[in-house]
Design an enzyme around this catalytic site. Structure first.
Site, short mmCIF file in Angstrom:
data_model
loop_
_atom_site.label_atom_id
_atom_site.label_comp_id
_atom_site.label_asym_id
_atom_site.label_seq_id
_atom_site.Cartn_x
_atom_site.Cartn_y
_atom_site.Cartn_z
N CYS A 169 0.82 -0.98 -0.44
CA CYS A 169 -0.26 -0.03 0.41
C CYS A 169 0.76 1.22 0.29
O CYS A 169 0.36 2.58 -0.58
CB CYS A 169 -1.09 0.20 1.22
N HIS A 596 -0.74 0.74 7.60
CA HIS A 596 -1.59 0.41 5.91
C HIS A 596 -1.45 1.84 6.34
O HIS A 596 -1.81 3.43 6.48
CB HIS A 596 -3.41 0.42 6.36
#
Length: 1046
Positions: A169, A596
């Protein structure tokens, strides 16, 4: 994460694929039939359809008149049909002095009603979210078990997402931010080297950089021209992995990756620059775009020094600062610069001044620090604000003289403010001992002391509490507290359950008689004070107090003026000539060792912020960006800020004015032939994959259970295509069901009319039974509820009365009770039933709004369903069946929320559901975590299954804009539990890899649709008494013991 509740699927095509795709992007709902129904109801208006789907402006049904006692039937629908003796019968108003009231509410629009009907008749299609199948999927792995073309096809020129191929990510966040810079995109897509340079490049590093540029070109070309909703960056990432082999399984730091990326790009472009100007980095386009210079001037050990340095990403400390301006000020000035003392080697300090700012200015926020005691890094979650427009003049060398004067003035003002605050503090913290108090208050206390008369001088008024015996004068609360086993000793053992019920008393408890205040003890008073002494001291004290309060007010005003001057110090127009606009914000959610990443990027053509979260690209807002990026609220905060100069921003705006969505297509047409061919091949492969998928789907025969709506459709097709008959039948089935639930109560009311039936006939008996039953239910509706009793479960009419339903709805509902075919007990019951049915047939559509009537019965049916789900969830929780309990509680909460939007009495206690949903989720998280760390393959798989199927969907259903602090704290506790397993030595690499795959979904999974399966259906009108079950479960909650109801 877009979490949806699974329901049986319905079908239907889309009239306008573009609108449907936009609806899916905005709402996150993937069911085409469901969205088509909303579009149809909105007459093709996209924003109105979004409003219907999100229910942000849902209004309560129309209420023509508040339900009250049947004393005014003459103008009602039922009154028109019932005989005069029925209308003239005794009413609750005659007997109990009950009163009536009217409430006028806005009526729902026909479009909203139609959308609600279509949405109810076309439930969403089921999805599967089993994590174990993710690794087995090939072409359609992110399309879901039942993918639709709209799930993986791009909509127009909407930006594409990027596939996360395993802890990547960070790559998506950085690449998307760079791609959305048109100048950078042009440089990458136009990169080329002469053939002789390619052949002469012998170094491994040079070959790698060229290969990476070629892969990045292909990736950017696809991001421009692909028809896919997202692209796969695997080829470019494979080249990057060599640089991070030491931490292959861990997520990479955004700043580390960006440094590496810019270095590679700079080296690759330098190969092209060397053709004309060997070794001249000033001509390197990457240097020109991203790199600037600053001058450092300082004093060190009595000697002055000066040097110029180059910077790419400028690092800034976060700890100790409130906003970006303070961070920059702290980074630009270190220590104290004092030229007079420089020769004495007394002081050290340095100042930095930007001499050249790049078009793209990147700030790297240092949000991690190493904890020496724990021996591991920690994330800094403190709040740091940053503006959309940043003026850089105060940090430029050309503004040095003006800024230095401002800094001196700022220093002088802050020193003055410190002195004033110290003076004010001496007034506020007066005294010489450990306990200090505000001086004006102390003077007031002395004034009150000298004015107090001794107790002996106070006469005892006859009849006052002091004249009563102690047993009567002392309040009950004081007697309880004085006992050894009183409330004070038990205070420390209070559980969350007792705290909840004490914080949420029932209405009956709230209306109880308040306790009397305890007796106040005698106040100290001087023994002897003459009038002259009293007058003298009072005069002095009052004068001194007024003087001190005036001094304090003057100090506060001076401090406020200085603060305002400090805040406006750099608002000088001379220091607002070099603006930089915020282009992208890279966000990290999680802890120091895992988390994340996603990015917020300003879209210049659309004039809005977009959120780039792996494969998902959604429209966002500055408010959402603030909430996720400033920090201080949860584990998410900005990690990297990318500003662009105002010149670049204006150039983009001018270039793309009037061609919002056609810019990408123009760039595709300008690409080299080989890149255009690459895009065409990929789009051709997409069409091939789509054809193969459609062939696979055509071979599958879906087995679906008929929904209630489809059953009604089948019934209507037998008698004709009249759709109104279907809706009427649906309405009758609900009201008939509610009549059947109350048949025993109705039968008792009929049994009490024997005399009226014998003397005056059937209609008189119906009139008496109607009034008797209405009066009984009206009084029940006015009773104050208790935690163990909810009268609404007894009868639909109580629900209608408590929610002020229109009088016509109430009357027709009660009349239907007497028209129920299940009342065929004897001749009298059958006769009354026939008369009631005849009256119902005479009531026309002008008398009662049948759509509104249907909605009230649908609400009551949903209310009973919520109650059953809640009770079932509580019973399962008490019996430690947490998995089953959670689904019931989640569905109870979601359905109850829809009811509460229409009124506080429409649903059940929301706090109660939220409390046990939270407790159940925490228990289940402990179970899943224990299974995961067991390291046994079967138990680990079971723990992951619980996390994927229950915990993650539930967490993201809870994590909305209106989330409570208790729910937010519970979510953070669960996330921290899983983050704490990272880097544990007792976990093997395989388990750590699984943990790395889980964490992004646990922290933020808005890139995918997660489905929470609906629990087994339970009919609200089960054979056992729902009221008794409610009382038993609520009693068990108070008693904290498990209960089983047979």
């Amino acid at each position: 994460m877009t979490a949806e509740l699974q329901a049986p699927g319905g079908g239907g095509g889309a009239d306008c694929q573009m609108l449907l795709n936009q609806l899916k992007e905005i709402t996150g709902i993937q069911d085409s039939a469901f969205l088509h129904a909303a579009l149809k109801a909105a007459n093709g208006d996209l924003m109105e359809a979004v409003t219907f789907l999100t229910e942000e402006h849902a209004q309560e049904p129309a209420r023509d008149a508040t339900a009250a006692e049947p004393s005014a039937w003459e103008g009602s629908a039922v009154g028109k049909q019932l005989p005069r003796n029925l209308a003239a019968a005794p009413t609750p108003s005659d007997r109990d002095d009950l009163h009536t009231g009217d409430a006028v509410r806005p009526r729902e629009s026909p479009k909203a009603q139609a959308a609600e009907r279509d949405a109810a008749e076309r439930p969403q299609e089921a999805h599967s979210a089993e994590n174990k199948n993710r690794s087995k999927r090939k072409r359609c792995e992110v399309w879901g078990e039942n993918p639709k073309q709209s799930d993986w096809r791009r909509v127009g020129d909407w930006p594409v997402g990027m596939k996360n191929i395993g802890n990547t990510c960070w790559f998506s966040a950085v690449i998307q931010s760079l791609f959305q810079l048109p100048e950078f995109r042009r440089l990458v897509l136009g990169y080329s080297l002469p053939q002789n340079v390619l052949e002469s490049c012998r170094s491994r590093t040079g070959k790698r950089n060229i290969a990476f540029m070629q892969e990045l070109q292909c990736l950017f070309a696809l991001m421009l021209g692909t028809r896919r909703k997202f692209v796969d960056p695997s080829a470019a990432l494979e080249l990057l992995r060599d640089a991070f082999r030491s931490a292959e399984e861990q997520q990479q730091d955004v700043s580390e990756f960006t440094h590496k990326l810019l270095d590679w790009l700079e080296d690759a472009f330098q190969l092209a620059v060397n053709v004309k100007s060997p070794g001249d980095k000033s001509e390197n386009p990457m240097v020109q775009l991203f790199y600037g210079t600053f001058l450092t001037e300082g004093v060190h050990e009595g000697n002055t020094f000066s040097k110029i340095e180059t910077f790419g990403q400028y690092p800034l400390q976060v700890n100790g600062y409130r906003n970006l301006s303070e961070c920059l000020e702290g980074a630009m000035v270190e220590g104290e610069m004092d030229e007079a003392a420089a020769s004495q080697s007394v002081k050290y300090g340095q100042e930095r001044w930007f001499t050249k700012l790049p078009p793209v200015l990147t700030f790297e926020l240092s949000r991690f620090e190493f904890n020496q005691s724990l021996g591991q890094p920690e994330k800094i979650h403190t709040r740091l604000e940053f503006p959309q427009t940043m003026y850089m003049d105060r940090y430029l060398y050309c503004s040095k003289e003006l800024v230095q004067r401002k800094r001196e003035e700022m220093k002088r003002l802050k020193e003055k403010m410190v002195v004033l605050q110290q003076k004010l503090e001496r007034y506020l913290q007066y005294g010489s001992g450990p306990a200090r108090f505000p001086l004006p208050d102390m003077l007031q206390y002395v004034l009150e002391f000298i004015a107090t008369k001794p107790a002996a001088a106070l006469p005892s008024a006859p009849g006052s509490p002091t004249a009563l015996p102690r047993s009567h004068a002392e309040p009950r609360l004081l007697r309880v507290l004085s006992q050894p086993s009183g409330l004070l000793e038990g205070k420390g053992t209070e559980t969350e359950d007792t705290a909840f019920f004490s914080a949420n008393p029932s209405p009956q408890q709230k209306s109880s008689v308040p306790l009397q205040p305890p007796e106040t003890s005698e106040r100290p008073a001087p023994h002897v004070v003459s009038e002259e002494e009293l007058r003298l001291v009072r005069t002095c004290l009052q004068r001194w107090r007024n003087e001190i309060e005036q001094d304090m007010q003057d100090l506060k005003e001076s401090i406020a003026r200085i603060k305002l001057s400090v805040e406006q110090m750099y608002c000088d127009p001379l220091l607002q000539q070099v603006p930089y606009r915020l282009h992208a914000v890279l966000v990290h959610e999680g802890q120091a060792n895992a988390g994340h990443y996603w990015a917020y990027i300003y879209d210049q053509p659309r004039k809005s912020w977009l959120k780039y979260n792996d494969i998902s690209v959604t429209e966002s807002s500055w408010e959402e960006l603030e909430r996720d990026s400033f920090g201080g609220l949860k584990n998410a905060s900005a990690y990297c800020l990318m500003y662009i100069s105002d010149k670049v921003s204006r150039f983009l705006a001018d270039k793309e004015e009037g061609s919002e969505l056609g810019q990408f297509q123009k760039e595709v047409e300008a690409l080299p032939p080989e890149l255009r061919h690459y895009i065409q091949e990929d789009n051709w492969r997409l069409e091939q994959e789509a054809e193969e998928w459609e062939e696979e789907q055509s071979c599958k025969i879906p087995q679906m259970e008929p929904s209630p709506a489809s059953e009604l459709q089948d019934l209507s097709s037998e008698s004709g295509p009249d759709q109104s008959s279907v809706r009427e039948q649906s309405m009758r089935s609900l009201s008939s069901e509610h009549a059947m639930i109350a048949k025993e109560q109705t039968a008792k009311a009929i049994a009490n009319t024997a005399d009226a039936y014998e003397k005056n006939g059937v209609e008189a008996a119906l009139c008496e039974a109607f009034h008797e039953e209405y009066s009984r239910l009206y009084l029940l509706a006015k009773e104050t509820p208790t935690p163990q009793n909810d009268a609404r479960l007894q009868h639909v009419l109580i629900y209608l009365l408590q929610n002020n339903a229109p009088q016509q709805v109430v009357e027709r509902t009660l009349l239907e009770q007497f028209a129920d075919k299940n009342l065929s007990y004897d001749e009298r019951s059958i006769s009354i039933m026939k008369v009631a049915r005849a009256k119902l047939r005479e009531i026309g559509p002008d008398d009662v709004d049948m759509e509104e009537y249907k909605r009230w019965h649908e609400d009551y049916s949903l209310f009973r369903k919520v109650s059953v789900y809640l009770l079932t969830g509580l019973e399962l929780y008490q019996n430690r069946k947490y998995q089953e309990a959670l689904t019931y509680l989640v569905y109870a909460y979601q359905s109850n929320t829809k009811l509460l939007r229409k009124g506080a009495s429409r649903g059940v206690n929301e706090s109660l559901i939220a409390l046990y949903r939270r407790k159940c989720l925490l228990k289940l998280n402990e179970v899943a975590a224990a299974l995961f760390v067991s390291c046994e393959e079967a138990r680990v798989a079971e723990g992951i299954g619980i996390l994927n199927e229950l915990i993650i969907p539930c967490m993201h259903l809870m994590n909305n804009f209106e989330i409570s602090k208790e729910d937010l704290d519970a979510i953070e506790v669960m996330r921290n539990r899983w983050c704490s397993y990272l880097g544990r030595e007792d976990m093997d690499a395989k388990l750590q890899m699984k943990l790395g795959e889980l964490l992004p979904r646990l922290l933020d999974c808005s890139a995918e649709v997660v489905v929470l399966k609906e629990p087994p259906k339970i009919r609200p009108n089960s054979p056992y008494d729902l009221c008794s079950r409610f009382a038993a479960v609520m009693e068990s909650i108070h008693g904290a013991s498990a209960v089983t109801v047979k």
